[in-house]
Motif scaffolding. Sequence first.
Motif, PDB file in Angstrom:
ATOM      1  N   THR A  68       0.825  -1.192   0.000  1.00 29.35           N
ATOM      2  CA  THR A  68       0.000   0.000   0.000  1.00 29.35           C
ATOM      3  C   THR A  68       0.862   1.246   0.000  1.00 29.35           C
ATOM      4  OG1 THR A  68      -1.532   1.285   1.342  1.00 29.35           O
ATOM      5  CG2 THR A  68      -0.468  -0.559   2.455  1.00 29.35           C
ATOM      6  N   PRO A 114      -5.371   1.724  -0.837  1.00 33.27           N
ATOM      7  CA  PRO A 114      -5.526   0.704   0.211  1.00 33.27           C
ATOM      8  C   PRO A 114      -5.232  -0.674  -0.392  1.00 33.27           C
ATOM      9  CG  PRO A 114      -7.662   1.709  -0.352  1.00 33.27           C
ATOM     10  CD  PRO A 114      -6.618   2.384  -1.193  1.00 33.27           C
ATOM     11  N   THR A 158      -5.513   0.097   5.162  1.00 32.55           N
ATOM     12  CA  THR A 158      -5.455   1.492   4.699  1.00 32.55           C
ATOM     13  C   THR A 158      -4.000   1.865   4.421  1.00 32.55           C
ATOM     14  OG1 THR A 158      -5.206   2.175   6.982  1.00 32.55           O
ATOM     15  CG2 THR A 158      -7.435   2.210   6.080  1.00 32.55           C
TER      16      THR A 158
END
Length: 812
Positions: free
Chosen positions: A706, A710, A738
């Motif tokens: 990432t 995400p 995330t």
Amino acid sequence: MFFGQRVHPLNFAFAQVTRAVSHPTSPGIEVQAGTGKLRLVGEAIGSGLALKITVTNLGASDLAPYSDGLLPEHRSGRVIAPVPAPGREAFDFSSEAAEVRLYTNGLRVAFAGGARLEPAPDGTGIGQCGPQTIVRFSLAGVTAAYAVGERTGRMNRLGKRHDCYTIDVVGVMPDLAARNDYDPTYVSIPFVILRFADGQHAGLHFDSGERLNLDLGAADTSMLTVTAPDGPLPIYFIPGPTLRDVTRRFTALAGRAPIPPTWALGYHQCRWGYRRADEFRALRDRFASSDIPVSALWFDIDYMKGYRLFTWDKDRFPEPAALTAELNAAGIRTVAIIDPGVKREAGNALYEEGATGGFFCRSPSGGDYVGEVWPGDTVFPDFTLERTRRWWAQRLGNFLRESGIDGAWLDMNDPATGGSSCDEMLFNEGRLPHARYHNQYGHLMALASRGAFEQLERARPFLLTRSGFTGTQRHAAIWTGDNASNWDHLRMSIAETINLGLSGVAFNGPDVGGFLGHVDGELLGRWTQAASLFPFFRNHCDTNARPQEPWQFGERTLDICRTAIRGRYRLLPYLYQLFFQHWLEGDPILRPVCYHHPGAEFQHLDDQFLVGDALMVAPMLQSRGENPPVIAEGTPKQFRSVVLPPGRWFDLLHGRWLEGGQTLCYGVGAEELPIFVRDGAAIPYYAGPLANSRVVWRELEIHLFTSREPARCTYLADDLVTAAYQAGKVNVINIEATPARLDTAVELTITENGPLPIGAIDFRPVFYCDLTGAHATAPLHYRMRAGGVVTPEVEARLTTRRWLNQDIAAYA
Ligand code: GLC
């Protein structure tokens, strides 16, 4: 007709007059072409899958359809009544998938996705030449063509002619090692995907088993020409707009491969020339001492007694069942070669049983057709007959059970008949000429052989076939037959595997290391690296070739092969997910870059490829002689270009994030396989001990890439063994992390739903984050949200390590 020949279009008479004909069940249009007539009937297939136009030349010798390519439910559809086009001498067939307008001189197709295909502009759109049919479209606006089954040369098929005729390639082209673009091959899949200048795609499938000729601009660069020698020519017009849309629709029509047994996804070792039971034990021991996992060892023709089907040479293999049990105990599965030809000799029980039962193909003289294969004079089961298929399944099933063999390798089913012409091989009690089923012989052999596994109640059969047809993936995987140990054939194998995948055969691959001729350590190392993430991964070679197991070329090659093969086992959970996706949606395992990146700059790219949508592999495909290494950062590297599509990519060899949308000049060490991971990918990775074919995926790492995106994936968990997944016994695990920031924790969410016990797999995160400016080993925190519960913050380690090497770096 010689190979490379065609019927010249000027020998055809083309349509001049059209008129609607009414028929109670199949209203259509008739076109007059010279002294002949063709009838066109339209059908809507599935909901928006395809519009089918069957062009039937009324002068053909037989108007019945014989193709077993598409799923039975898609062989016919709702008949479409043609509507006269206002103010013109033309008729329209409309469905959700496309609108086809028939003019006096050809077809115009407006696909639902937006692509348009125009008829040949010079009035040569539809025609006849006795029983033969011709259909021609303009290639204006077409910039690339893909699929067309198993093809050598480059991925883009535009400008090439394709003979849809299955052959024993070495038998016809003994010089194949010196060529890198030959045609035809072992497989016939008359399906092409066209790419247009505006980025649209559309597919055309010609649903005939006859020897079609598909010219994609070879004779005339501006024209797509298909000729059928006889019988009806059903054309499926399949809408896009994307390459993925067309591929998915085509596989919905032709069927998808069920998930194979997990062992079939591992590394396979084969050689024509393993002749004695002890060699198999020695192989087992050598793999173990070399620390290389191997999932299956293969028995080529030498296991048989005089090449008689379903026999063992008991002098060399005194106790086959004991041998396979021993191998199984070490976690090694076995696969045996099965040729269709039955030795024709009095006293051969299989032959006598088949002759008495009328199970063999006939010749025009009324007797059984005789060809020449390994055992000498051989007869051939007529797999078009249901009773032959049942008999075959029984005999093969008995053989597999008694010998403890796990998989079947179906060879010489193109069909190869040696010095005996195959045209005298008739089907269906001698009633049907050879041409009706020539291209489908291997396909029907695969269907019959699958029946053996069903009888044995093996939930996940593994079959590999050399010859195949549209839809063969429903029954078997395909390997690309006899290739050669040279760099051209290594390069060619990528395009071949891509095009087979786009033609529906996701589970396929080449003989790694090359079959004919002598490989050397450098080529074997590079080929093993390049193919290590191919769907099917088997090292195999000819009996005259020098041995090419990974240890035959010294420590360096052994190291290179070990790293590549072990790397595959680390990624088996990811590959398994891709097989799941293929079964569900029809996506290939190995994909061209343009499958997910539509830019025109990727449309011809075939020296790097995607595995799924997350990994991009750019192997070194040139020898040191052709591309000499230079010293870069103190080590010798060979350079190649690597095209990075837009977005960010993680370079696994260097542990760094790269900006996409550029082409790199990339240095590759001898032991290196460049792999790049898409920003946003979440890749299941097995880090535990390796045990050949045995798979225990209760603890998996989840590698989260990432940078700006995400990282997420949907992991489908099933029992890995049975076919219960087909009845919905699957848990859906959604994983999402995330993007990381220095000041906050990463949130990792894992949600699982489904009928199986929740939480059976323990996912351990490994983060590949992009904390620009931070030290590479800066601590990272994450919180896990699972089943509504959020764990306290945990410290994780950022990793930049070299990924496919054996060592797994520490993580929190
Ligand atoms: C054919 C096959 C090859 C096999 C050989 C002997 O050439 O393509 O893979 O090793 O026959 O069975």
